[in-house]
Scaffold this motif. Structure first.
Motif, PDB file in Angstrom:
ATOM      1  N   MET A   1     -11.968 -15.827   8.000  1.00  0.00           N
ATOM      2  CA  MET A   1     -12.797 -14.673   8.376  1.00  0.00           C
ATOM      3  C   MET A   1     -14.159 -14.716   7.694  1.00  0.00           C
ATOM      4  SD  MET A   1      -9.949 -11.605   8.361  1.00  0.00           S
ATOM      5  CE  MET A   1     -11.177 -10.384   8.792  1.00  0.00           C
ATOM      6  N   SER A   2     -14.219 -15.296   6.496  1.00  0.00           N
ATOM      7  CA  SER A   2     -15.497 -15.369   5.783  1.00  0.00           C
ATOM      8  C   SER A   2     -16.308 -16.596   6.171  1.00  0.00           C
ATOM      9  CB  SER A   2     -15.253 -15.369   4.268  1.00  0.00           C
ATOM     10  OG  SER A   2     -14.418 -16.459   3.909  1.00  0.00           O
ATOM     11  N   ARG A   3     -15.732 -17.459   7.027  1.00  0.00           N
ATOM     12  CA  ARG A   3     -16.451 -18.634   7.567  1.00  0.00           C
ATOM     13  C   ARG A   3     -16.986 -19.533   6.461  1.00  0.00           C
ATOM     14  NH1 ARG A   3     -15.051 -19.228  12.593  1.00  0.00           N
ATOM     15  NH2 ARG A   3     -16.964 -20.340  13.054  1.00  0.00           N
ATOM     16  N   LYS A   4     -16.184 -19.758   5.433  1.00  0.00           N
ATOM     17  CA  LYS A   4     -16.634 -20.573   4.315  1.00  0.00           C
ATOM     18  C   LYS A   4     -16.532 -22.070   4.618  1.00  0.00           C
ATOM     19  CE  LYS A   4     -15.770 -17.337   0.536  1.00  0.00           C
ATOM     20  NZ  LYS A   4     -15.083 -17.119  -0.763  1.00  0.00           N
ATOM     21  N   THR A   5     -17.298 -22.839   3.848  1.00  0.00           N
ATOM     22  CA  THR A   5     -17.257 -24.298   3.931  1.00  0.00           C
ATOM     23  C   THR A   5     -16.813 -24.834   2.574  1.00  0.00           C
ATOM     24  OG1 THR A   5     -19.000 -24.446   5.597  1.00  0.00           O
ATOM     25  CG2 THR A   5     -18.634 -26.385   4.216  1.00  0.00           C
ATOM     26  N   GLY A   6     -15.823 -25.721   2.590  1.00  0.00           N
ATOM     27  CA  GLY A   6     -15.324 -26.287   1.351  1.00  0.00           C
ATOM     28  C   GLY A   6     -13.931 -26.845   1.545  1.00  0.00           C
ATOM     29  N   VAL A   7     -13.244 -27.088   0.435  1.00  0.00           N
ATOM     30  CA  VAL A   7     -11.931 -27.739   0.469  1.00  0.00           C
ATOM     31  C   VAL A   7     -10.902 -26.866  -0.240  1.00  0.00           C
ATOM     32  CG1 VAL A   7     -10.601 -29.779  -0.193  1.00  0.00           C
ATOM     33  CG2 VAL A   7     -12.987 -30.032   0.524  1.00  0.00           C
ATOM     34  N   LEU A   8      -9.824 -26.568   0.475  1.00  0.00           N
ATOM     35  CA  LEU A   8      -8.679 -25.865  -0.091  1.00  0.00           C
ATOM     36  C   LEU A   8      -7.666 -26.910  -0.551  1.00  0.00           C
ATOM     37  CD1 LEU A   8      -6.887 -23.325  -0.563  1.00  0.00           C
ATOM     38  CD2 LEU A   8      -6.040 -23.669   1.760  1.00  0.00           C
ATOM     39  N   THR A   9      -7.281 -26.856  -1.808  1.00  0.00           N
ATOM     40  CA  THR A   9      -6.306 -27.789  -2.367  1.00  0.00           C
ATOM     41  C   THR A   9      -5.075 -27.010  -2.808  1.00  0.00           C
ATOM     42  OG1 THR A   9      -8.068 -29.245  -3.157  1.00  0.00           O
ATOM     43  CG2 THR A   9      -5.886 -29.558  -4.110  1.00  0.00           C
ATOM     44  N   ALA A  10      -3.918 -27.490  -2.389  1.00  0.00           N
ATOM     45  CA  ALA A  10      -2.662 -26.830  -2.744  1.00  0.00           C
ATOM     46  C   ALA A  10      -1.719 -27.849  -3.368  1.00  0.00           C
ATOM     47  CB  ALA A  10      -2.016 -26.212  -1.505  1.00  0.00           C
ATOM     48  N   ASP A  11      -1.050 -27.437  -4.419  1.00  0.00           N
ATOM     49  CA  ASP A  11      -0.001 -28.255  -5.021  1.00  0.00           C
ATOM     50  C   ASP A  11       1.241 -27.379  -5.107  1.00  0.00           C
ATOM     51  OD1 ASP A  11       1.630 -30.002  -6.278  1.00  0.00           O
ATOM     52  OD2 ASP A  11       0.402 -30.278  -8.065  1.00  0.00           O
ATOM     53  N   ALA A  12       1.959 -27.323  -4.000  1.00  0.00           N
ATOM     54  CA  ALA A  12       3.111 -26.439  -3.889  1.00  0.00           C
ATOM     55  C   ALA A  12       4.382 -27.274  -3.763  1.00  0.00           C
ATOM     56  CB  ALA A  12       2.958 -25.526  -2.681  1.00  0.00           C
ATOM     57  N   GLY A  13       4.575 -28.203  -4.672  1.00  0.00           N
ATOM     58  CA  GLY A  13       5.674 -29.156  -4.543  1.00  0.00           C
ATOM     59  C   GLY A  13       5.230 -30.340  -3.724  1.00  0.00           C
ATOM     60  N   LEU A  14       4.575 -30.064  -2.607  1.00  0.00           N
ATOM     61  CA  LEU A  14       3.969 -31.091  -1.776  1.00  0.00           C
ATOM     62  C   LEU A  14       2.456 -30.890  -1.822  1.00  0.00           C
ATOM     63  CD1 LEU A  14       4.530 -33.360   0.412  1.00  0.00           C
ATOM     64  CD2 LEU A  14       4.131 -31.553   2.084  1.00  0.00           C
ATOM     65  N   PRO A  15       1.709 -31.789  -2.448  1.00  0.00           N
ATOM     66  CA  PRO A  15       0.259 -31.600  -2.535  1.00  0.00           C
ATOM     67  C   PRO A  15      -0.419 -31.862  -1.192  1.00  0.00           C
ATOM     68  CG  PRO A  15       0.883 -33.712  -3.486  1.00  0.00           C
ATOM     69  CD  PRO A  15       2.168 -33.006  -3.147  1.00  0.00           C
ATOM     70  N   PHE A  16      -1.276 -30.947  -0.782  1.00  0.00           N
ATOM     71  CA  PHE A  16      -2.029 -31.160   0.458  1.00  0.00           C
ATOM     72  C   PHE A  16      -3.373 -30.462   0.355  1.00  0.00           C
ATOM     73  CE2 PHE A  16       0.342 -27.243   1.202  1.00  0.00           C
ATOM     74  CZ  PHE A  16      -0.536 -26.422   1.905  1.00  0.00           C
ATOM     75  N   SER A  17      -4.255 -30.773   1.281  1.00  0.00           N
ATOM     76  CA  SER A  17      -5.593 -30.185   1.263  1.00  0.00           C
ATOM     77  C   SER A  17      -6.071 -29.930   2.681  1.00  0.00           C
ATOM     78  CB  SER A  17      -6.583 -31.107   0.542  1.00  0.00           C
ATOM     79  OG  SER A  17      -6.713 -32.339   1.239  1.00  0.00           O
ATOM     80  N   LEU A  18      -7.000 -28.992   2.811  1.00  0.00           N
ATOM     81  CA  LEU A  18      -7.650 -28.687   4.086  1.00  0.00           C
ATOM     82  C   LEU A  18      -9.148 -28.572   3.836  1.00  0.00           C
ATOM     83  CD1 LEU A  18      -5.322 -25.841   5.423  1.00  0.00           C
ATOM     84  CD2 LEU A  18      -5.407 -28.194   6.259  1.00  0.00           C
ATOM     85  N   SER A  19      -9.923 -29.211   4.700  1.00  0.00           N
ATOM     86  CA  SER A  19     -11.378 -29.113   4.595  1.00  0.00           C
ATOM     87  C   SER A  19     -11.895 -28.214   5.717  1.00  0.00           C
ATOM     88  CB  SER A  19     -12.020 -30.495   4.704  1.00  0.00           C
ATOM     89  OG  SER A  19     -11.644 -31.306   3.614  1.00  0.00           O
ATOM     90  N   PHE A  20     -12.730 -27.244   5.331  1.00  0.00           N
ATOM     91  CA  PHE A  20     -13.242 -26.265   6.278  1.00  0.00           C
ATOM     92  C   PHE A  20     -14.753 -26.402   6.427  1.00  0.00           C
ATOM     93  CE2 PHE A  20      -9.356 -24.403   4.683  1.00  0.00           C
ATOM     94  CZ  PHE A  20      -8.798 -23.765   5.790  1.00  0.00           C
ATOM     95  N   LEU A  21     -15.226 -26.272   7.642  1.00  0.00           N
ATOM     96  CA  LEU A  21     -16.645 -26.203   7.929  1.00  0.00           C
ATOM     97  C   LEU A  21     -16.896 -24.891   8.663  1.00  0.00           C
ATOM     98  CD1 LEU A  21     -19.475 -27.445   7.974  1.00  0.00           C
ATOM     99  CD2 LEU A  21     -18.862 -28.599  10.118  1.00  0.00           C
ATOM    100  N   GLU A  22     -17.536 -23.953   7.977  1.00  0.00           N
ATOM    101  CA  GLU A  22     -17.790 -22.617   8.522  1.00  0.00           C
ATOM    102  C   GLU A  22     -16.509 -21.998   9.083  1.00  0.00           C
ATOM    103  OE1 GLU A  22     -21.037 -22.801  11.244  1.00  0.00           O
ATOM    104  OE2 GLU A  22     -22.487 -23.359   9.694  1.00  0.00           O
ATOM    105  N   GLY A  23     -15.444 -22.121   8.308  1.00  0.00           N
ATOM    106  CA  GLY A  23     -14.190 -21.470   8.668  1.00  0.00           C
ATOM    107  C   GLY A  23     -13.280 -22.240   9.592  1.00  0.00           C
ATOM    108  N   GLU A  24     -13.726 -23.394  10.086  1.00  0.00           N
ATOM    109  CA  GLU A  24     -12.887 -24.195  10.979  1.00  0.00           C
ATOM    110  C   GLU A  24     -12.360 -25.420  10.243  1.00  0.00           C
ATOM    111  OE1 GLU A  24     -11.955 -23.064  13.709  1.00  0.00           O
ATOM    112  OE2 GLU A  24     -13.490 -21.703  14.438  1.00  0.00           O
ATOM    113  N   VAL A  25     -11.130 -25.802  10.533  1.00  0.00           N
ATOM    114  CA  VAL A  25     -10.504 -26.946   9.886  1.00  0.00           C
ATOM    115  C   VAL A  25     -11.021 -28.236  10.522  1.00  0.00           C
ATOM    116  CG1 VAL A  25      -8.332 -28.102   9.361  1.00  0.00           C
ATOM    117  CG2 VAL A  25      -8.417 -25.605   9.410  1.00  0.00           C
ATOM    118  N   VAL A  26     -11.615 -29.113   9.697  1.00  0.00           N
ATOM    119  CA  VAL A  26     -12.150 -30.371  10.217  1.00  0.00           C
ATOM    120  C   VAL A  26     -11.308 -31.579   9.791  1.00  0.00           C
ATOM    121  CG1 VAL A  26     -14.501 -29.505  10.397  1.00  0.00           C
ATOM    122  CG2 VAL A  26     -13.770 -30.614   8.288  1.00  0.00           C
TER     123      VAL A  26
END
Length: 219
Positions: A1-26
């Motif tokens: 909703m905030s249309r941010k650009t950057g990288v979300l990193t999660a380490d929840a037993g299984l490490p994964f990441s998502l890269s966002f460009l203006e709120g969309e997953v690229v």
């Protein structure tokens, strides 16, 4: 909703990441396993672990609209659990009267996906249907059996598995030598989580964790 650009990193037993460009997953995925197949294999709503979002430059095209990615992710997340409850993981090998799996040695779901260039989930669905119809049976081997790994001193783990990993014998040979499959899984999971990297380590970790959840203790 905030249309941010950057990288979300999660380490929840299984490490994964998502890269966002203006709120969309690229892009996104599990370590070196990237793309929609990998994203849909990640836990959608992990309830524990560490999470961070870093604002940084990101380039690329949206994989799909954010709404479609999350809706498909929810569906695939549930369906993967149902599939793996029967087959174990995409690394599991099967043999039988079904195209792609009719060779004498069988084939894993991942290998069949690569050779046919079909989506991993689609092949997994075919295998599930084949198992239920009695057209496929498990070979009791996994794709990661081909891994050859030399234990890295200073990784923090020792034990009898580390003592025999000389880079010459693969994991399948260690199983034949008497090592428990669960013991090898535990070793690889711990090493990858601790920083061990090799080509394919992302999908290997994903499959090992599925196998631990759905196969171990079944009998």
């Amino acid at each position: 909703m905030s249309r941010k650009t950057g990288v979300l990193t999660a380490d929840a037993g299984l490490p994964f990441s998502l890269s966002f460009l203006e709120g969309e997953v690229v892009t996104g995925g599990i370590i070196d396993w990237q793309g929609l197949d990998a994203i849909y294999a990640c836990p959608l709503l992990p309830d524990q672990g560490s999470f961070s979002f870093t604002s940084q430059a990101v380039t690329g095209e949206a994989l799909a609209s954010y709404g479609k990615v999350t809706a498909d992710w929810a569906r695939y997340s549930d369906d993967w659990s149902q599939i793996c409850a029967v087959v174990g993981s995409p690394s599991a090998m099967f043999r039988g009267n079904l195209p792609l799996f009719d060779g004498p040695e069988g084939r894993s779901i991942r290998a069949a996906s690569r050779s046919s260039q079909l989506p991993l989930f689609e092949v997994a669905e075919r295998v599930l249907a084949g198992v239920k119809a009695g057209r496929l049976e498990p070979v009791d081997r996994f794709s990661w059996y081909s891994l050859k790994h030399k234990h890295q001193l200073g990784s923090g783990r020792g034990g009898r598995v580390a003592a025999v990993l000389d880079g010459e014998r693969n994991m399948g040979e260690l199983v034949e030598a008497g090592f428990a499959v669960s013991e090898l899984r535990d070793y690889l999971i711990a090493e990858i989580r601790s920083g061990l990297r090799f080509l394919g380590c992302g999908w290997v970790l994903r499959d090992l964790l599925w196998e631990r959840e759905f196969l171990e203790g079944r009998k």
